[in-house]
Design a protein around this motif. Structure first.
Motif, PDB file in Angstrom:
ATOM      1  N   ARG A 259       0.820  -1.215   0.000  1.00 20.87           N
ATOM      2  CA  ARG A 259       0.000   0.000   0.000  1.00 20.87           C
ATOM      3  C   ARG A 259       0.851   1.261   0.000  1.00 20.87           C
ATOM      4  O   ARG A 259       0.580   2.211  -0.751  1.00 20.87           O
ATOM      5  CB  ARG A 259      -0.916  -0.007   1.235  1.00 20.87           C
ATOM      6  CG  ARG A 259      -1.759   1.251   1.376  1.00 20.87           C
ATOM      7  CD  ARG A 259      -2.755   1.116   2.518  1.00 20.87           C
ATOM      8  NE  ARG A 259      -2.117   0.823   3.781  1.00 20.87           N
ATOM      9  CZ  ARG A 259      -1.566   1.758   4.561  1.00 20.87           C
ATOM     10  NH1 ARG A 259      -1.593   3.038   4.193  1.00 20.87           N
ATOM     11  NH2 ARG A 259      -1.022   1.420   5.707  1.00 20.87           N
ATOM     12  N   LYS A 260       1.891   1.303   0.825  1.00 21.28           N
ATOM     13  CA  LYS A 260       2.718   2.500   0.923  1.00 21.28           C
ATOM     14  C   LYS A 260       3.521   2.742  -0.362  1.00 21.28           C
ATOM     15  O   LYS A 260       3.700   3.894  -0.776  1.00 21.28           O
ATOM     16  CB  LYS A 260       3.670   2.396   2.111  1.00 21.28           C
ATOM     17  CG  LYS A 260       2.975   2.288   3.458  1.00 21.28           C
ATOM     18  CD  LYS A 260       2.163   3.536   3.783  1.00 21.28           C
ATOM     19  CE  LYS A 260       2.997   4.699   4.201  1.00 21.28           C
ATOM     20  NZ  LYS A 260       2.178   5.881   4.607  1.00 21.28           N
ATOM     21  N   ARG A 261       3.973   1.671  -0.995  1.00 21.91           N
ATOM     22  CA  ARG A 261       4.716   1.837  -2.243  1.00 21.91           C
ATOM     23  C   ARG A 261       3.807   2.366  -3.347  1.00 21.91           C
ATOM     24  O   ARG A 261       4.206   3.236  -4.122  1.00 21.91           O
ATOM     25  CB  ARG A 261       5.360   0.503  -2.639  1.00 21.91           C
ATOM     26  CG  ARG A 261       6.545   0.115  -1.748  1.00 21.91           C
ATOM     27  CD  ARG A 261       6.949  -1.340  -1.909  1.00 21.91           C
ATOM     28  NE  ARG A 261       8.122  -1.670  -1.089  1.00 21.91           N
ATOM     29  CZ  ARG A 261       8.604  -2.901  -0.930  1.00 21.91           C
ATOM     30  NH1 ARG A 261       7.991  -3.944  -1.526  1.00 21.91           N
ATOM     31  NH2 ARG A 261       9.664  -3.109  -0.183  1.00 21.91           N
ATOM     32  N   GLU A 262       2.597   1.851  -3.395  1.00 15.34           N
ATOM     33  CA  GLU A 262       1.636   2.351  -4.389  1.00 15.34           C
ATOM     34  C   GLU A 262       1.274   3.809  -4.100  1.00 15.34           C
ATOM     35  O   GLU A 262       1.107   4.615  -5.026  1.00 15.34           O
ATOM     36  CB  GLU A 262       0.374   1.480  -4.377  1.00 15.34           C
ATOM     37  CG  GLU A 262       0.590   0.090  -4.959  1.00 15.34           C
ATOM     38  CD  GLU A 262      -0.656  -0.772  -4.853  1.00 15.34           C
ATOM     39  OE1 GLU A 262      -1.629  -0.333  -4.176  1.00 15.34           O
ATOM     40  OE2 GLU A 262      -0.663  -1.886  -5.420  1.00 15.34           O
ATOM     41  N   GLU A 263       1.171   4.143  -2.829  1.00 21.96           N
ATOM     42  CA  GLU A 263       0.838   5.519  -2.456  1.00 21.96           C
ATOM     43  C   GLU A 263       1.940   6.477  -2.909  1.00 21.96           C
ATOM     44  O   GLU A 263       1.652   7.566  -3.433  1.00 21.96           O
ATOM     45  CB  GLU A 263       0.651   5.617  -0.939  1.00 21.96           C
ATOM     46  CG  GLU A 263       0.196   6.980  -0.464  1.00 21.96           C
ATOM     47  CD  GLU A 263      -0.010   7.017   1.042  1.00 21.96           C
ATOM     48  OE1 GLU A 263      -0.279   8.120   1.576  1.00 21.96           O
ATOM     49  OE2 GLU A 263       0.107   5.953   1.699  1.00 21.96           O
ATOM     50  N   TYR A 264       3.193   6.096  -2.721  1.00 27.12           N
ATOM     51  CA  TYR A 264       4.297   6.960  -3.135  1.00 27.12           C
ATOM     52  C   TYR A 264       4.275   7.202  -4.638  1.00 27.12           C
ATOM     53  O   TYR A 264       4.398   8.356  -5.085  1.00 27.12           O
ATOM     54  CB  TYR A 264       5.638   6.341  -2.723  1.00 27.12           C
ATOM     55  CG  TYR A 264       6.827   7.023  -3.368  1.00 27.12           C
ATOM     56  CD1 TYR A 264       7.221   8.300  -2.966  1.00 27.12           C
ATOM     57  CD2 TYR A 264       7.538   6.405  -4.395  1.00 27.12           C
ATOM     58  CE1 TYR A 264       8.294   8.938  -3.567  1.00 27.12           C
ATOM     59  CE2 TYR A 264       8.608   7.031  -4.998  1.00 27.12           C
ATOM     60  CZ  TYR A 264       8.991   8.305  -4.583  1.00 27.12           C
ATOM     61  OH  TYR A 264      10.044   8.934  -5.186  1.00 27.12           O
ATOM     62  N   PHE A 265       4.108   6.161  -5.421  1.00 28.38           N
ATOM     63  CA  PHE A 265       4.114   6.346  -6.869  1.00 28.38           C
ATOM     64  C   PHE A 265       2.827   7.032  -7.349  1.00 28.38           C
ATOM     65  O   PHE A 265       2.803   7.607  -8.434  1.00 28.38           O
ATOM     66  CB  PHE A 265       4.364   5.014  -7.575  1.00 28.38           C
ATOM     67  CG  PHE A 265       5.818   4.624  -7.540  1.00 28.38           C
ATOM     68  CD1 PHE A 265       6.728   5.245  -8.384  1.00 28.38           C
ATOM     69  CD2 PHE A 265       6.287   3.683  -6.639  1.00 28.38           C
ATOM     70  CE1 PHE A 265       8.072   4.929  -8.339  1.00 28.38           C
ATOM     71  CE2 PHE A 265       7.629   3.359  -6.578  1.00 28.38           C
ATOM     72  CZ  PHE A 265       8.524   3.980  -7.428  1.00 28.38           C
ATOM     73  N   GLY A 266       1.800   6.994  -6.515  1.00 27.18           N
ATOM     74  CA  GLY A 266       0.635   7.816  -6.794  1.00 27.18           C
ATOM     75  C   GLY A 266       0.983   9.298  -6.672  1.00 27.18           C
ATOM     76  O   GLY A 266       0.532  10.126  -7.478  1.00 27.18           O
ATOM     77  N   PHE A 267       1.806   9.653  -5.669  1.00 28.28           N
ATOM     78  CA  PHE A 267       2.279  11.028  -5.539  1.00 28.28           C
ATOM     79  C   PHE A 267       3.095  11.435  -6.774  1.00 28.28           C
ATOM     80  O   PHE A 267       2.973  12.570  -7.253  1.00 28.28           O
ATOM     81  CB  PHE A 267       3.157  11.184  -4.295  1.00 28.28           C
ATOM     82  CG  PHE A 267       2.434  10.989  -2.991  1.00 28.28           C
ATOM     83  CD1 PHE A 267       1.091  11.315  -2.869  1.00 28.28           C
ATOM     84  CD2 PHE A 267       3.100  10.495  -1.875  1.00 28.28           C
ATOM     85  CE1 PHE A 267       0.426  11.145  -1.664  1.00 28.28           C
ATOM     86  CE2 PHE A 267       2.449  10.325  -0.666  1.00 28.28           C
ATOM     87  CZ  PHE A 267       1.108  10.649  -0.555  1.00 28.28           C
ATOM     88  N   ILE A 268       3.915  10.512  -7.261  1.00 31.25           N
ATOM     89  CA  ILE A 268       4.748  10.802  -8.432  1.00 31.25           C
ATOM     90  C   ILE A 268       3.845  11.151  -9.630  1.00 31.25           C
ATOM     91  O   ILE A 268       4.062  12.157 -10.320  1.00 31.25           O
ATOM     92  CB  ILE A 268       5.652   9.606  -8.786  1.00 31.25           C
ATOM     93  CG1 ILE A 268       6.661   9.331  -7.656  1.00 31.25           C
ATOM     94  CG2 ILE A 268       6.370   9.854 -10.102  1.00 31.25           C
ATOM     95  CD1 ILE A 268       7.687  10.407  -7.471  1.00 31.25           C
TER      96      ILE A 268
END
Length: 524
Positions: A259-268
């Motif tokens: 979840r956190k990795r997907e959230e970060y690349f969502g920010f990108i």
């Protein structure tokens, strides 16, 4: 300390005091830039000036100590180097001769020998570069190549024997310690290299594995074992847990990571394209300038794919934290996390590893984990980077008060020569000593910081105090403002490893035990 100029070069005479015999060794070196980022090279391996350069010695005791402003005007700040000068610094081979051996190595060998050396600036006025090279070349005119090295001819060696003999005799008694990698074999790295795992170390590793394998990891027990260092094999997962990025419950970890990795690349996807917008372009420009200067002597951080990772991490963090935004120095705080999480997939020499060779998913995971762990760290020290940086101001003041109590001689010595703590300790607080220590030492230090309650914000004060006292003898031997500041900004820690960091942390813990619960003891 005296300085003299030879054409467009700045030379510095450096007296190195040897405590064992009371003697002094004289070196000539390129003057370190004020605010340089990295620990200097071992003094015995410093670059030197051509033999025709004759320094003018001044008696430091007869000369009034210069002010900080005078010193600052005579030097250049590392952040003012433009891109062309950066290329000159990284690409220009040393063009000087060595007092210790009389040998002139190739540019490739020079670059290898200078790993960890202090940042230097060589300025050339237009039209003088060729003349400089010609002047240096006159000294090397009578040379011959032997096994790939340029060796002075016998006549040249004979002419300079008398001037070199005394220096050689003094240096031969110095202990020879090998230059070890700044990054590779970080976990069990002592100054003498990485020894095979002992029975005790294997027992510690087994204890870590047992704690990490339990359904609910006991974080207090994990911190207790991590204080004295974390084995390389389990450092990545341990850092994720101690930073608060991963939950103690083992079953939830995989879902949280995803979840956190997907959230970060969502920010990108959502924000990174805005880096060229009017509102953010100054932030992105400063990040883009600072990234190539992050550990410039370690090949890993000069790879385009790594620099792009750092740019994304820093830009996303900056726009999500508008109270501080991006501040120079934050770029350094990404590197330990990036290296530790990279080491999970690399068993070879990390500092020369090609990150582009890893699968794309692995690269993305390392990037996301580095972002979140750095964010957790900065959450505890963000007042260091808000307007006017009040957190750092307060920590430097606390350092001054503490040192005035634990070592009055050093404190009075600084006052006598008008050295302000802010002039050297600001960087210690802003960069968490990362520019004073090799990266392998920073990683070991952060094992303890993450194990300590408020390690990065509170315990760091006592580490800085212990670090300053470590150089007591050298500090008290300096009897002028410029010499003191140059020493404090270029402390010789290139050969430090786990042993030295362990002693530093032990002394810091002693100071904390004495003063942390009684702050009035170190307040006047």
């Amino acid at each position: 300390m005296a300085t003299t100029g030879a054409k467009d070069w700045e030379a510095t005479c450096v007296f190195l005091h040897r405590g064992d015999s009371g003697s002094h060794v004289l070196f000539y070196s390129v003057q370190p830039v004020y605010g340089a980022q990295h620990p200097p090279l071992d003094p015995r391996l410093r670059r030197t000036y051509p033999k025709d350069t004759k320094p003018k010695f001044n008696n430091p005791k007869s000369k009034k100590a210069s002010s900080f402003h005078e010193f600052a005007r005579s030097t250049n700040d590392a952040w003012d180097i433009d891109e062309e000068e950066d290329e000159d610094f990284l690409g220009t081979p040393a063009q000087t001769s060595s007092l210790s051996s009389g040998l002139h190595s190739s540019s490739t060998q020079n670059q290898q020998n200078q790993v960890g050396d202090t940042e230097t600036r060589v300025s050339h006025s237009p039209g003088t570069e060729d003349q400089d090279l010609q002047d240096v070349g006159e000294e090397d005119a009578e040379c011959e190549h032997v096994n790939g090295k340029v060796v002075n001819s016998s006549s040249d060696v004979h002419l300079n024997t008398s001037s070199v003999r005394s220096t050689l005799q003094k240096q031969q008694s110095l202990p020879v310690r090998p230059i070890i990698p700044l990054v590779a074999r970080m976990s069990d790295q002592n100054a003498s290299g990485a020894p095979p795992m002992t029975v005790r170390e294997k027992s510690r590793l087994d204890k870590f594995k047992q704690l990490l394998a339990s359904p609910n990891t006991d974080l207090e027990e994990l911190r207790k074992h991590s204080w004295s260092g974390i084995p390389r094999e389990v450092r990545p997962i341990t850092w994720r847990l101690l930073s608060g990025y991963l939950p103690a419950n083992k079953e939830r970890r995989e879902l949280v990571l995803k979840r956190k990795r997907e959230e970060y690349f969502g920010f990108i996807e959502q924000y990174y394209h805005s880096r060229t917008d009017e509102h953010y372009k100054d932030t992105y420009r400063q990040i883009h300038i600072d990234i190539p200067r992050t550990n410039p002597l370690i090949p890993l951080f000069q790879q385009p794919v790594v620099q792009e990772v750092f740019e994304r991490i820093l830009f996303i963090w900056a726009i999500r934290h508008p109270a501080s935004g991006y501040v120079q120095g934050i770029n350094d705080l990404v590197t330990p996390f990036f290296v530790v999480f990279l080491s999970e997939f690399v068993t070879e020499d990390v500092e020369n590893f090609e990150v582009a060779a890893l699968p794309l998913d692995t690269q993305r995971n390392i990037e996301a984990d580095s972002f979140w762990c750095m964010s957790k760290l900065l959450d505890g020290i963000q007042d260091n980077y808000t307007f006017a940086q009040p957190g750092i101001q307060n920590k430097v003041k606390a350092l001054e008060e503490l040192v005035s109590r634990i070592d009055e001689d050093i404190h009075n010595h600084f006052k006598r020569y008008e050295v302000e703590y802010l002039q050297f300790a600001f960087r210690w607080m802003n960069n968490l000593l990362m520019r004073e220590l090799p990266l392998r030492c920073t990683i070991r230090l952060w094992d303890t910081y993450q194990a300590e309650a408020e390690g990065f914000s509170h315990f760091h004060l006592y580490v800085c105090s212990a670090f300053l006292i470590e150089w007591r003898k050298e500090i008290l031997s300096m009897v002028d403002f410029q010499g003191l500041l140059m020493l404090l900004q270029n402390l010789p820690t290139i050969h430090w490893g786990n042993e030295e960091v362990g002693l530093l942390l032990a002394e810091a813990y002693r100071l904390k035990y004495m003063f942390a619960d009684a702050p009035s003891h170190y307040k006047r």
